[in-house]
Design a protein around this motif. Structure first.
Motif, PDB file in Angstrom:
ATOM      1  N   GLY A 240       0.833  -1.196   0.000  1.00 34.53           N
ATOM      2  CA  GLY A 240       0.000   0.000   0.000  1.00 34.53           C
ATOM      3  C   GLY A 240       0.873   1.253   0.000  1.00 34.53           C
ATOM      4  N   ALA A 241       0.260   2.387   0.244  1.00 33.34           N
ATOM      5  CA  ALA A 241       0.999   3.647   0.204  1.00 33.34           C
ATOM      6  C   ALA A 241       1.987   3.756   1.359  1.00 33.34           C
ATOM      7  N   SER A 242       1.631   3.171   2.523  1.00 32.80           N
ATOM      8  CA  SER A 242       2.481   3.367   3.697  1.00 32.80           C
ATOM      9  C   SER A 242       2.887   2.071   4.389  1.00 32.80           C
ATOM     10  N   ALA A 243       2.377   0.928   3.934  1.00 38.24           N
ATOM     11  CA  ALA A 243       2.738  -0.349   4.556  1.00 38.24           C
ATOM     12  C   ALA A 243       2.635  -1.466   3.531  1.00 38.24           C
ATOM     13  N   ALA A 244       3.432  -2.510   3.750  1.00 38.04           N
ATOM     14  CA  ALA A 244       3.362  -3.699   2.892  1.00 38.04           C
ATOM     15  C   ALA A 244       3.108  -4.916   3.762  1.00 38.04           C
ATOM     16  N   ARG A 245       2.187  -5.763   3.307  1.00 32.32           N
ATOM     17  CA  ARG A 245       1.947  -7.029   3.992  1.00 32.32           C
ATOM     18  C   ARG A 245       2.567  -8.136   3.155  1.00 32.32           C
ATOM     19  N   LEU A 246       3.430  -8.920   3.769  1.00 30.06           N
ATOM     20  CA  LEU A 246       4.111  -9.992   3.062  1.00 30.06           C
ATOM     21  C   LEU A 246       3.617 -11.333   3.584  1.00 30.06           C
ATOM     22  N   ALA A 247       3.518 -12.299   2.695  1.00 30.20           N
ATOM     23  CA  ALA A 247       3.030 -13.607   3.130  1.00 30.20           C
ATOM     24  C   ALA A 247       3.637 -14.710   2.283  1.00 30.20           C
ATOM     25  N   GLN A 248       3.801 -15.859   2.916  1.00 28.41           N
ATOM     26  CA  GLN A 248       4.066 -17.083   2.177  1.00 28.41           C
ATOM     27  C   GLN A 248       2.809 -17.938   2.314  1.00 28.41           C
ATOM     28  N   CYS A 249       2.271 -18.369   1.165  1.00 31.49           N
ATOM     29  CA  CYS A 249       1.035 -19.149   1.164  1.00 31.49           C
ATOM     30  C   CYS A 249       1.299 -20.506   0.538  1.00 31.49           C
ATOM     31  N   ASP A 250       0.462 -21.495   0.872  1.00 29.00           N
ATOM     32  CA  ASP A 250       0.540 -22.739   0.114  1.00 29.00           C
ATOM     33  C   ASP A 250      -0.223 -22.548  -1.195  1.00 29.00           C
TER      34      ASP A 250
ATOM     35  N   ILE B  10      -2.418 -19.040   4.288  1.00 22.75           N
ATOM     36  CA  ILE B  10      -1.263 -18.263   4.725  1.00 22.75           C
ATOM     37  C   ILE B  10      -0.433 -19.100   5.706  1.00 22.75           C
ATOM     38  N   LEU B  11       0.846 -19.334   5.361  1.00 24.08           N
ATOM     39  CA  LEU B  11       1.736 -20.128   6.213  1.00 24.08           C
ATOM     40  C   LEU B  11       2.537 -19.231   7.146  1.00 24.08           C
ATOM     41  N   ALA B  12       2.882 -18.053   6.659  1.00 30.61           N
ATOM     42  CA  ALA B  12       3.629 -17.094   7.473  1.00 30.61           C
ATOM     43  C   ALA B  12       3.385 -15.717   6.885  1.00 30.61           C
ATOM     44  N   GLN B  13       3.356 -14.684   7.736  1.00 31.93           N
ATOM     45  CA  GLN B  13       3.161 -13.340   7.208  1.00 31.93           C
ATOM     46  C   GLN B  13       3.806 -12.304   8.114  1.00 31.93           C
ATOM     47  N   SER B  14       4.054 -11.147   7.538  1.00 32.76           N
ATOM     48  CA  SER B  14       4.600 -10.039   8.314  1.00 32.76           C
ATOM     49  C   SER B  14       4.161  -8.731   7.667  1.00 32.76           C
ATOM     50  N   GLN B  15       4.400  -7.634   8.365  1.00 32.37           N
ATOM     51  CA  GLN B  15       4.066  -6.322   7.814  1.00 32.37           C
ATOM     52  C   GLN B  15       5.241  -5.385   8.049  1.00 32.37           C
ATOM     53  N   VAL B  16       5.581  -4.599   7.031  1.00 33.05           N
ATOM     54  CA  VAL B  16       6.673  -3.633   7.193  1.00 33.05           C
ATOM     55  C   VAL B  16       6.197  -2.274   6.683  1.00 33.05           C
ATOM     56  N   PRO B  17       6.701  -1.193   7.287  1.00 33.24           N
ATOM     57  CA  PRO B  17       6.355   0.141   6.769  1.00 33.24           C
ATOM     58  C   PRO B  17       7.101   0.418   5.471  1.00 33.24           C
ATOM     59  N   VAL B  18       6.439   1.052   4.523  1.00 36.48           N
ATOM     60  CA  VAL B  18       7.100   1.506   3.294  1.00 36.48           C
ATOM     61  C   VAL B  18       6.582   2.912   2.980  1.00 36.48           C
ATOM     62  N   VAL B  19       7.335   3.637   2.203  1.00 39.64           N
ATOM     63  CA  VAL B  19       6.857   4.924   1.684  1.00 39.64           C
ATOM     64  C   VAL B  19       6.861   4.788   0.176  1.00 39.64           C
TER      65      VAL B  19
ATOM     66  N   PRO C  14     -10.413  -7.008   6.133  1.00 39.37           N
ATOM     67  CA  PRO C  14      -9.819  -5.931   5.350  1.00 39.37           C
ATOM     68  C   PRO C  14      -8.292  -6.022   5.239  1.00 39.37           C
ATOM     69  N   ASN C  15      -7.641  -6.615   6.244  1.00 40.76           N
ATOM     70  CA  ASN C  15      -6.177  -6.647   6.208  1.00 40.76           C
ATOM     71  C   ASN C  15      -5.617  -7.804   5.392  1.00 40.76           C
ATOM     72  N   GLU C  16      -6.412  -8.856   5.214  1.00 41.26           N
ATOM     73  CA  GLU C  16      -5.876 -10.046   4.554  1.00 41.26           C
ATOM     74  C   GLU C  16      -6.459 -10.307   3.186  1.00 41.26           C
ATOM     75  N   VAL C  17      -7.503  -9.561   2.820  1.00 42.89           N
ATOM     76  CA  VAL C  17      -8.207  -9.907   1.588  1.00 42.89           C
ATOM     77  C   VAL C  17      -7.342  -9.667   0.347  1.00 42.89           C
ATOM     78  N   GLY C  18      -6.416  -8.716   0.435  1.00 39.23           N
ATOM     79  CA  GLY C  18      -5.497  -8.492  -0.680  1.00 39.23           C
ATOM     80  C   GLY C  18      -4.576  -9.690  -0.883  1.00 39.23           C
ATOM     81  N   VAL C  19      -4.066 -10.239   0.216  1.00 39.73           N
ATOM     82  CA  VAL C  19      -3.200 -11.423   0.151  1.00 39.73           C
ATOM     83  C   VAL C  19      -3.982 -12.615  -0.417  1.00 39.73           C
ATOM     84  N   THR C  20      -5.219 -12.775   0.049  1.00 38.02           N
ATOM     85  CA  THR C  20      -6.069 -13.862  -0.444  1.00 38.02           C
ATOM     86  C   THR C  20      -6.251 -13.771  -1.955  1.00 38.02           C
TER      87      THR C  20
END
Ligand SMILES: [Zn+2]
Length: 388
Positions: free
Chosen positions: A81-91, A96-105, A357-363
């Protein structure tokens, strides 16, 4: 690790249809029994399909069922997104097997953002270390030209214009990479959960964007720019029409985007810098923030009423950071859509916020990535890399 075309067809069938017996495969494909058997042998040998228990046949003799192995590989997902990224490893089934969130600009340009995405994906606490990644998918908050994954004239992604993201990020991840617009990814995620073939997802965060699913597919338009709801013109009832980040005046986003609400609340004397500050005020029940969000809902509603008349969706789903406003945002949308669209279009129309709302993009990205990886022109490369 070459797979025949027929065996690849069988893999796609089993992924889409779920477990099937040999007889059911024959009925669905029209293949002769010997063909079914030889193609099953091939996909079993490649460990892409497994036996999934058995079913009692009419004469009591159990018939084995076969299913796509969702643990045959993994998918790397980055929802940026504009200010954060959600990362995931999925089967391969999208779990979702593992996920994290990091700030981005996002406006800092591609290098720092893609560095952060790569590093965060590399350091995911993987629970499926044995399964190699098949493909990756990334969503970005700007117009993505398809099928080449090029960013085209993005309003907020300074430094990204013209970048072919797969050429830059794909080699770093070591797998084929799919690029998608963020709202499209979320719309597809809602579609995979609800099953509705026609829906509109509105992402209201810092900016405003929409993803459209029509007839069971993402509606992209000729070049991938469809769904740009935030920069449609909002009918203005004031003398000074606000300037938008895109350079034009009077866009929906210039009234209803998180950045515009922050601007207006600042003008009212509140200490607001970001959409996060706006949501904090909403959570605290600040009346001026609530009033601004309700006004934003009415602007969105006027635009969405036209969308409903044009597309006749089953659902309008609101996601993004401002979805926490719930009814404050939805009431204006409901009011305008009911007043302006045909009864036939609104009779069974559901207008709601996303339940995840937080996971639907990953899905959405995971489902798109596996479909994409299994396409005939790509599966050979995917298996070769995953097996090497
Ligand atoms: Zn604009």
């Amino acid at each position: 690790m070459r797979l025949s075309d027929g065996a690849a067809d069988l893999v796609r069938l089993l992924r889409a249809a779920g477990p099937l017996t040999r007889a059911e495969i024959g009925v669905r494909t029209g293949w002769a029994r010997a063909t079914v058997n030889s193609r099953l042998d091939e996909v079993l040998e490649h460990r892409l399909v497994a036996e999934a228990g058995s079913e009692n046949g009419a004469r009591g003799r159990p018939a084995a069922r076969f299913e796509f192995r969702s643990d045959a590989g993994t998918l790397l997902i980055a929802d940026v997104g504009a200010s954060a990224a959600r990362l995931a490893q999925c089967d391969l089934g999208g779990r979702i097997l593992a996920q994290s969130q990091v700030p981005v600009v996002i406006g800092a340009g591609p290098e720092p953002v893609l560095d952060a995405v790569t590093e965060a994906l590399d350091t995911l606490p993987s629970r499926a270390a044995a399964a190699r990644p098949w493909a990756a998918a990334i969503s970005l908050p700007g117009p993505v030209e398809q099928p080449n994954g090029r960013i085209v004239s993005p309003p907020i992604m300074t430094g990204w214009d013209g970048l072919e993201v797969p050429a830059v990020l794909g080699p770093r991840l070591g797998v084929p990479l799919l690029v998608e617009n963020d709202a499209n990814a979320m719309a597809w995620g809602e579609h995979t959960v609800s099953g509705y073939a026609d829906l509109v997802l509105v992402k209201v965060g810092t900016g405003v964007g929409a993803g459209i699913v029509a007839n069971g597919s993402i509606l992209r338009g000729a070049r991938g720019a469809a769904g740009d709801l935030g920069h449609t013109y909002a009918p203005a009832d004031e003398a000074d029409v606000p300037l938008c980040r895109c350079g034009k005046a009077g866009c929906v986003e210039a009234y209803a985007g998180g950045w515009a609400i922050a601007r207006d609340l600042t003008a009212e004397g509140l200490d607001v810098e970001s959409v996060g500050d706006v949501t904090a005020l909403l959570t605290a029940g600040e009346p001026r923030a609530i009033a601004r969000v309700r006004a934003a809902g009415r602007v969105l509603g006027a635009s969405l009423a036209q969308t409903v008349s044009l597309l006749n969706p089953s659902e309008i789903v609101v996601a993004g950071q401002l979805a926490v406003a719930g009814e404050h945002l939805l009431s204006g949308i409901r009011e305008h859509v009911a007043a302006r669209s045909l009864p036939l279009a609104t009779r069974s129309l559901s207008i709601r916020t996303s339940e995840r709302p937080n996971e639907v993009g990953v899905t959405g990205l995971a489902d798109q990535a596996i479909r994409w990886a299994l396409e005939p022109e790509r599966l050979g490369e995917v298996l070769e890399r995953a097996g090497g």
